[in-house]
Design an enzyme around this catalytic site. Structure first.
Site, PDB file in Angstrom:
ATOM      1  N   CYS A 285     -66.567   5.201  36.096  1.00  0.00           N
ATOM      2  CA  CYS A 285     -64.543   5.093  37.088  1.00  0.00           C
ATOM      3  C   CYS A 285     -64.644   3.790  36.784  1.00  0.00           C
ATOM      4  O   CYS A 285     -63.284   3.358  37.105  1.00  0.00           O
ATOM      5  CB  CYS A 285     -65.091   5.743  38.498  1.00  0.00           C
ATOM      6  SG  CYS A 285     -64.693   7.180  37.860  1.00  0.00           S
TER       7      CYS A 285
ATOM      8  N   ASN B 285     -58.648  12.048  40.196  1.00  0.00           N
ATOM      9  CA  ASN B 285     -58.844  11.285  40.215  1.00  0.00           C
ATOM     10  C   ASN B 285     -59.361  11.356  38.040  1.00  0.00           C
ATOM     11  O   ASN B 285     -60.648  12.517  38.184  1.00  0.00           O
ATOM     12  CB  ASN B 285     -61.122  11.342  40.975  1.00  0.00           C
ATOM     13  CG  ASN B 285     -61.575   9.947  40.286  1.00  0.00           C
ATOM     14  OD1 ASN B 285     -62.077   9.415  39.124  1.00  0.00           O
ATOM     15  ND2 ASN B 285     -62.857   9.284  41.062  1.00  0.00           N
TER      16      ASN B 285
ATOM     17  N   HIS C 207     -59.080   2.130  41.626  1.00  0.00           N
ATOM     18  CA  HIS C 207     -59.648   2.760  41.002  1.00  0.00           C
ATOM     19  C   HIS C 207     -59.315   3.854  41.624  1.00  0.00           C
ATOM     20  O   HIS C 207     -59.365   3.811  42.395  1.00  0.00           O
ATOM     21  CB  HIS C 207     -61.274   2.768  40.587  1.00  0.00           C
ATOM     22  CG  HIS C 207     -61.609   4.307  40.229  1.00  0.00           C
ATOM     23  ND1 HIS C 207     -60.636   4.889  39.113  1.00  0.00           N
ATOM     24  CD2 HIS C 207     -62.477   4.959  40.884  1.00  0.00           C
ATOM     25  CE1 HIS C 207     -61.577   6.454  39.383  1.00  0.00           C
ATOM     26  NE2 HIS C 207     -62.631   6.044  40.420  1.00  0.00           N
TER      27      HIS C 207
END
Ligand code: COA
Length: 364
Positions: free
Chosen positions: A131, A303, A273
């Site tokens: 990520c 996500n 993020h």
């Protein structure tokens, strides 16, 4: 903005030269998600969970899933094409795809994406930093441009977590969604709006097992023993990851701020993020930033891994939440463990198209 300052890693090295006059400058941005929307209610019908549990623990209401047969490169091409359009160009001499879900383990996904976008013979490679991939990609693009290796880089963060998360794993199936976000960076000056810099990047391999896909790599293939279907699925130790994410993102953001000689209050928009709303709020609070300065679209897309920061930027820019001249801080955390942050001041960009409808209606 200058890039990463020289750190005295080896006291016997000669003093490093001053940063160059070339910087990577943001000049195009877009996001794309597949049209198939999966709501919490839908997940609750097949998993032992509820809309209330998911919203309370993660802030997520819905996410988008790729259709059967759709791979990460398909999403990357959609976002990449729109980003080039937003930059008013058809050209790039390097294409970087940050992803945890490449089309194949060999070759990389970026060359295929470049070819499908008509960027024949462009340098093309993938970045694997889970990520944090988009921030690592920004640093890599900035390095290529500063070194004069490239003039214009297309950087795409794209992931299809629906292809690696076990649909029966209620802890992870509720968190992740599929999507792609892309930016175009051109060679420019360090002091112009859109120049990216003041990078902080880091990693800690002792956390390898906190986020992993156990099978499919050389470790598993070279190790005798049975491989179960679960080993090919994504696994995450949620509580531990949560703790590391908050600590590492806050520390990394602070380092980037210090490199730029900024205080948190100098930042207009914090774009972390999009892991989980509670994580984002905790990091913003730790930095002393009011919640309204923390950009979040996790409610609409979940996500999305390496796509999450450019998707959040495209969503915010398309709603004019981020205005020209404002200071933006990006911070990411992911498997590895990896983390990274950087700063930019927002450039004049042409109208960014909305990557999805915030109400959950598929974008056209
Ligand atoms: N629905 C209902 N209950 C669930 C559930 C779900 N989808 N997933 C887990 N549970 C249960 C657990 O089994 C556990 O039950 P138990 O107490 O009987 O054992 C209970 O809920 C609490 O689980 P726990 O893991 O302690 O919940 P949590 O508050 O830590 O929230 C996460 C779980 C995954 C939402 C949270 O840990 C998290 O967000 N972690 C970070 C994940 C992330 O953002 N990763 C990306 C970083 S890049």
């Amino acid at each position: 903005m200058p890039s990463m300052p020289a750190r005295p890693l080896n006291p016997y090295d000669p003093p490093p030269p001053a940063p160059q006059e070339r910087s990577a400058v943001l000049c195009g941005l877009a996001g794309w998600v597949p049209p198939h929307v999966v709501t919490n209610e839908e997940l609750s019908r097949r998993l032992d969970t509820s809309d209330d549990w998911i919203r309370t623990r993660t802030g997520i209401s819905r996410r988008h899933f790729a259709e059967p047969g759709q791979a990460t490169s398909d999403l990357a091409v959609e976002a990449g094409r729109r980003a080039l359009l937003s930059a008013g160009t058809e050209a790039a001499d390097a294409v970087i795809v940050a992803t945890t879900t490449p089309d194949r383990s060999c070759p990389a996904t970026a060359p295929l994406v470049a070819t499908r976008l008509g960027l024949t013979e462009a340098a093309a490679f993938d970045i694997s930093a889970v990520c944090t991939g988009f921030v690592y990609g920004l640093a890599s693009a900035a390095g290529l441009i500063a070194a004069g290796v490239a003039e214009r880089v297309l950087l795409i963060g794209a992931d299809t977590y629906s292809t690696i998360v076990d649909p029966q794993d209620r802890a992870n199936a509720i968190i992740f969604g599929d999507g792609a976000g892309a930016v175009v960076l051109r060679a420019g000056r360090p002091d112009e709006p859109g120049a990216v810099g003041h990078f902080d990047l880091g990693s800690d391999g002792t956390g390898e097992e906190l986020i992993m896909v156990a099978a499919g790599g050389s470790r598993q293939r070279s190790t005798p023993g049975d491989v179960g279907p679960q080993d090919h699925h994504f696994s995450m130790q949620g509580k531990e990851v949560y703790r590391h994410a908050v600590t590492r993102m806050a520390a990394s953001a602070r380092t980037a701020l210090a490199l730029a000689d900024y205080k948190a209050d100098d930042i207009d928009h914090f774009v972390p993020h999009q892991a989980n709303l509670r994580i984002l709020r905790s990091v913003a609070e730790d930095l002393g930033l009011p919640p309204e300065r923390c950009v979040s679209n996790v409610e609409s897309v979940g996500n999305t891994g390496a796509a999450s920061i450019p998707l959040a930027l495209a969503d915010a820019a398309s709603h004019q939440t981020i205005q020209q001249g404002e200071r933006v801080l990006l911070t990411a955390f992911g498997g590895g463990l990896t983390w990274g942050s950087c700063l930019l001041s927002w450039p004049a960009l042409s109208q960014i198209s909305r990557p999805y409808d915030r109400g959950g209606v598929p974008a056209s």
